[in-house]
Write a protein that holds these residues in place. Structure first.
Motif, mmCIF file in Angstrom:
data_model
loop_
_atom_site.group_PDB
_atom_site.id
_atom_site.type_symbol
_atom_site.label_atom_id
_atom_site.label_comp_id
_atom_site.label_asym_id
_atom_site.label_seq_id
_atom_site.Cartn_x
_atom_site.Cartn_y
_atom_site.Cartn_z
ATOM 1 N N GLU A 1 0.838 -1.206 0.000
ATOM 2 C CA GLU A 1 0.000 0.000 0.000
ATOM 3 C C GLU A 1 0.870 1.252 0.000
ATOM 4 O OE1 GLU A 1 -3.380 2.221 2.786
ATOM 5 O OE2 GLU A 1 -2.284 0.464 3.529
ATOM 6 N N THR A 2 0.495 2.238 -0.805
ATOM 7 C CA THR A 2 1.211 3.515 -0.854
ATOM 8 C C THR A 2 0.289 4.627 -0.367
ATOM 9 O OG1 THR A 2 2.598 2.811 -2.709
ATOM 10 C CG2 THR A 2 2.409 5.173 -2.328
ATOM 11 N N ARG A 3 0.789 5.414 0.594
ATOM 12 C CA ARG A 3 0.030 6.562 1.098
ATOM 13 C C ARG A 3 0.972 7.736 1.289
ATOM 14 N NH1 ARG A 3 -2.303 3.313 5.464
ATOM 15 N NH2 ARG A 3 -1.345 4.806 6.909
ATOM 16 N N ARG A 4 0.380 8.930 1.265
ATOM 17 C CA ARG A 4 1.161 10.117 1.581
ATOM 18 C C ARG A 4 1.051 10.362 3.090
ATOM 19 N NH1 ARG A 4 2.844 12.892 -2.878
ATOM 20 N NH2 ARG A 4 3.459 14.664 -1.541
#
Length: 307
Positions: free
Chosen positions: A249-252
């Motif tokens: 998962e990629t999040r800022r």
């Protein structure tokens, strides 16, 4: 040479035909036998004689022949557009108000459809066309220029050129969503290049500075992490894209756990236990114009987003 029949004889013959036509039973009875004309002639002579009218055999024969030939019968013409139009005009008083009401319903319905469906669709289509032909190509070029102005890295510039070419091709092909995606990717790339921040270990009372996890793939192993945050030169949090090595998962986020060797984990743990303060909290620098973070500790680049 025989002259044309006199007018009174013709009128009388027409009267004979009319008499036969209006005496349906007489016609059925007298025209059904073998000697129908002779018997019909006698019956007609009796009818006229009772009325005081003397009719010659020639006139009677002429009337009988005219009846059989339907000479004086009116045959209505077939239905044509002129007759239909005339009939409609003559009966307009009966159907006119209903026609007007129906026409009003049609006009109102069409107007509602045009305002609520056709017009919005036309405006949306025009907006998309404008976006494809003008807005997207312009914004793609603007974001590309931001990227190239913000870095001298040849690899990053090549990636930006690829995104620009793909976005322009998508716009020409009418694929607005693909063109927007390339524009957004260029904008994200430009923002990441422009960002400048430090990565420092979290060092506040009541908050952990380091953790370890048992990986699901190997229960006998341990993964070690430092809890870090990205801050600008004023100490304010900076959100950066981080991808979790556990689930992809990629999040800022502005805070995450950075994967480090056990030795680095132990150094930080002992440093904090000594006096509650981490002497060297900054372990990485990200400068403008570059996408990479320069680390002062060993790390494989992995991270997690929750713990």
């Amino acid at each position: 040479m025989t002259g044309a029949p006199a007018l009174d004889e013709t009128m009388l013959a027409m009267d004979v035909v009319d008499t036969i036509r209006h005496a349906d039973r007489l016609v059925e009875r007298e025209l059904s036998g073998t000697e129908r004309q002779a018997r019909l002639r006698e019956r007609l002579r009796e009818i006229y004689h009772s009325q005081g009218i003397e009719v010659s055999d020639a006139v009677l024969d002429q009337g009988i022949l005219a009846l059989e030939e339907r000479r004086f019968a009116y045959t209505p013409k077939g239905e044509g557009w002129r007759r239909s139009l005339a009939t409609a005009w003559a009966t307009r008083g009966r159907w006119g108000k209903f026609a007007l009401a129906g026409l009003g319903v049609v006009v109102i319905g069409w107007g509602a459809w045009y305002v609520t469906v056709a017009l919005p669709r036309a405006r949306e289509a025009a907006a998309i066309q404008y976006e494809l032909q003008t807005d997207l190509p312009r914004s793609l070029k603007a974001e590309f220029d931001r990227v190239t102005a913000g870095t001298q890295d040849t690899a990053v510039r090549a990636d930006a050129a690829r995104l620009l070419a793909e976005g322009e091709a998508a716009a020409r092909a009418g694929r607005a969503s693909d063109a927007r995606a390339r524009r957004d990717a260029l904008a994200d790339l430009a923002a990441r290049l422009a960002a400048a921040y430090s990565v420092r270990i979290v060092n506040r009372p009541g908050e952990p500075s380091a953790i370890w996890r048992v990986p699901a793939s190997n229960p006998r192993a341990r993964n070690y992490y430092l809890i870090v945050e990205a801050v600008d030169r004023d100490g304010k949090p900076v959100e950066v894209p981080i991808t979790s090595e556990e689930n992809g998962e990629t999040r800022r986020v502005s805070r995450w756990a950075q994967h480090v060797p056990e030795a680095e984990f132990e150094r930080v743990r002992r440093d904090k236990l000594a006096n509650g303060i981490i002497e060297q909290p900054v372990i990485g620098q990200k400068v403008a114009g570059s996408l990479a973070t320069q680390w002062t500790v060993q790390t494989n680049g992995g991270a997690i987003l929750s713990w």
